[in-house]
Scaffold this active site. Structure first.
Site, PDB file in Angstrom:
ATOM      1  N   ASN A  10       0.873  -1.177   0.000  1.00 39.67           N
ATOM      2  CA  ASN A  10       0.000   0.000   0.000  1.00 39.67           C
ATOM      3  C   ASN A  10       0.907   1.224   0.000  1.00 39.67           C
ATOM      4  O   ASN A  10       1.503   1.542   1.022  1.00 39.67           O
ATOM      5  CB  ASN A  10      -0.892  -0.044   1.256  1.00 39.67           C
ATOM      6  CG  ASN A  10      -1.695   1.229   1.434  1.00 39.67           C
ATOM      7  OD1 ASN A  10      -1.768   2.064   0.532  1.00 39.67           O
ATOM      8  ND2 ASN A  10      -2.304   1.385   2.604  1.00 39.67           N
ATOM      9  N   LYS A  12       0.157   4.270  -0.243  1.00 43.35           N
ATOM     10  CA  LYS A  12      -0.432   5.473   0.379  1.00 43.35           C
ATOM     11  C   LYS A  12      -0.176   6.702  -0.512  1.00 43.35           C
ATOM     12  O   LYS A  12      -0.194   6.573  -1.728  1.00 43.35           O
ATOM     13  CB  LYS A  12       0.093   5.648   1.804  1.00 43.35           C
ATOM     14  CG  LYS A  12      -0.093   4.360   2.614  1.00 43.35           C
ATOM     15  CD  LYS A  12       0.097   4.532   4.095  1.00 43.35           C
ATOM     16  CE  LYS A  12      -0.150   3.195   4.780  1.00 43.35           C
ATOM     17  NZ  LYS A  12      -0.117   3.279   6.227  1.00 43.35           N
ATOM     18  N   HIS A  93      -9.590   1.389   4.611  1.00 39.53           N
ATOM     19  CA  HIS A  93      -8.351   1.576   5.372  1.00 39.53           C
ATOM     20  C   HIS A  93      -8.617   2.549   6.524  1.00 39.53           C
ATOM     21  O   HIS A  93      -9.369   3.506   6.371  1.00 39.53           O
ATOM     22  CB  HIS A  93      -7.239   2.115   4.455  1.00 39.53           C
ATOM     23  CG  HIS A  93      -5.892   2.046   5.114  1.00 39.53           C
ATOM     24  ND1 HIS A  93      -5.494   2.949   6.075  1.00 39.53           N
ATOM     25  CD2 HIS A  93      -4.870   1.174   4.976  1.00 39.53           C
ATOM     26  CE1 HIS A  93      -4.280   2.619   6.490  1.00 39.53           C
ATOM     27  NE2 HIS A  93      -3.879   1.551   5.841  1.00 39.53           N
ATOM     28  N   GLU A  95      -6.950   4.867   7.684  1.00 36.17           N
ATOM     29  CA  GLU A  95      -6.616   6.268   7.395  1.00 36.17           C
ATOM     30  C   GLU A  95      -7.755   6.952   6.649  1.00 36.17           C
ATOM     31  O   GLU A  95      -7.866   8.179   6.656  1.00 36.17           O
ATOM     32  CB  GLU A  95      -5.296   6.338   6.613  1.00 36.17           C
ATOM     33  CG  GLU A  95      -4.110   6.040   7.526  1.00 36.17           C
ATOM     34  CD  GLU A  95      -2.868   5.520   6.839  1.00 36.17           C
ATOM     35  OE1 GLU A  95      -2.771   5.629   5.602  1.00 36.17           O
ATOM     36  OE2 GLU A  95      -1.995   4.973   7.549  1.00 36.17           O
ATOM     37  N   GLU A 163      -5.772  -4.750  10.450  1.00 38.88           N
ATOM     38  CA  GLU A 163      -4.716  -3.771  10.709  1.00 38.88           C
ATOM     39  C   GLU A 163      -5.017  -3.015  11.999  1.00 38.88           C
ATOM     40  O   GLU A 163      -5.816  -2.062  11.988  1.00 38.88           O
ATOM     41  CB  GLU A 163      -4.635  -2.767   9.552  1.00 38.88           C
ATOM     42  CG  GLU A 163      -4.289  -3.396   8.225  1.00 38.88           C
ATOM     43  CD  GLU A 163      -3.648  -2.384   7.279  1.00 38.88           C
ATOM     44  OE1 GLU A 163      -2.568  -2.682   6.756  1.00 38.88           O
ATOM     45  OE2 GLU A 163      -4.211  -1.287   7.084  1.00 38.88           O
ATOM     46  N   GLY A 169       2.382   2.090  10.796  1.00 35.78           N
ATOM     47  CA  GLY A 169       3.402   3.125  10.660  1.00 35.78           C
ATOM     48  C   GLY A 169       4.096   3.474  11.964  1.00 35.78           C
ATOM     49  O   GLY A 169       4.783   4.486  12.059  1.00 35.78           O
ATOM     50  N   SER A 208       3.109  -2.259  10.301  1.00 37.41           N
ATOM     51  CA  SER A 208       4.560  -2.334  10.552  1.00 37.41           C
ATOM     52  C   SER A 208       5.178  -3.677  10.183  1.00 37.41           C
ATOM     53  O   SER A 208       6.144  -4.118  10.808  1.00 37.41           O
ATOM     54  CB  SER A 208       4.885  -1.969  12.004  1.00 37.41           C
ATOM     55  OG  SER A 208       4.501  -0.631  12.277  1.00 37.41           O
ATOM     56  N   GLY A 229       2.738  -1.223   4.265  1.00 35.04           N
ATOM     57  CA  GLY A 229       2.822   0.183   3.900  1.00 35.04           C
ATOM     58  C   GLY A 229       4.262   0.599   3.643  1.00 35.04           C
ATOM     59  O   GLY A 229       4.814   0.403   2.560  1.00 35.04           O
TER      60      GLY A 229
END
Ligand code: PGA
Length: 248
Positions: A10, A12, A93, A95, A163, A169, A208, A229
């Protein structure tokens, strides 16, 4: 049931046309591991060029609107993504659930629209640190999945990504036992939704994941792959995760 491993990057909000060579390097690096399904989800604006220029790897999107067209400024529909060369998309997601206030119901509609257009879907769920610390992670994430699972007859193009928000992250990873517990809880809900076919829906872990921890995570029961990510941005970091999936 051991399912084919699925390792998805991903990107992003990262990536310019100057990164197409790196995307090709990732595709080339994944080639020696044909037992693993590998894909990269890119910024929407890069999809068309990557799909034209990169060979050997499916290109995906990171989000999709649920409507097919119309007055939705700034949004992209499933048929547009298909037209640009995407073959999959992420939906839900965290985010986007947080940053764009997406509800479970909206995520479900996005997944249904993408599947109807012939895209594969990776539907993300996951709990906040507050919920995990309160001891409510399993029920919360199961409820999130129940509410956002696409109501479709054929779930063969669906994958789930668990996730935990606090692991994205941050360099923090859920423990193998917490991951295993959550994945089997999600498997239960998939079987409730789709019957026996729910056993064939892959459940990826994300948060992560890197070359150093991938083998341990991918060895957990019911972990059918990884959504990656930061460590998906270069072949140097991403290909070892694909290699770990191949030997898991
Ligand atoms: P990360 O992101 O690997 O950088 O934690 C994972 C994701 O958000 O999909």
């Amino acid at each position: 049931m051991a399912l084919r491993k699925y390792v998805v990057g991903n990107w992003k909000m990262n990536g310019l046309s100057s990164d197409l060579a790196e995307i090709q390097a990732i595709a080339d690096g994944a080639k020696p591991y044909p037992t693993v399904d590998v894909a990269l989800c890119l910024p929407a604006i890069l999809i068309d060029r990557a799909a034209r220029m990169v060979t050997g790897i499916p290109i995906g999107a990171q989000d999709v609107h649920f409507a097919d067209n119309g007055a939705h400024t700034g949004c992209t529909s499933a048929s547009m993504l298909r037209d640009a060369g995407a073959s999959l998309t992420i939906v839900g997601h965290s985010e986007r659930r947080d940053g764009q206030h997406e509800s479970d119901d909206e995520v479900r509609q996005k997944a249904e629209s993408a599947l109807a257009a012939g895209l594969k879907v990776i539907l993300c769920v996951g709990e906040s640190l507050e919920i995990r610390e309160a001891g409510n992670a399993i029920e919360t994430v199961q409820a999130q999945l129940d509410a956002s699972t696409p109501r479709v007859e054929d779930a063969s193009s669906l994958a789930i990504a668990y996730e935990p928000i606090w692991a994205i992250g941050t360099g923090k990873v859920a423990s193998p036992s917490d991951i295993g517990e959550m994945h089997s809880a999600l498997r239960e809900r998939l079987v409730a939704a789709y019957g026996e076919a729910g056993n064939g829906v892959r459940i990826l872990y994300g948060g992560s994941v890197n070359a150093g921890n991938a083998a341990e995570i991918l060895a957990v029961a019911d972990v059918d792959g990884a959504l990656v990510g930061g460590a998906s941005l270069t072949a140097e970091k991403f290909v070892p995760i694909v290699a770990a999936a191949a030997s898991s």
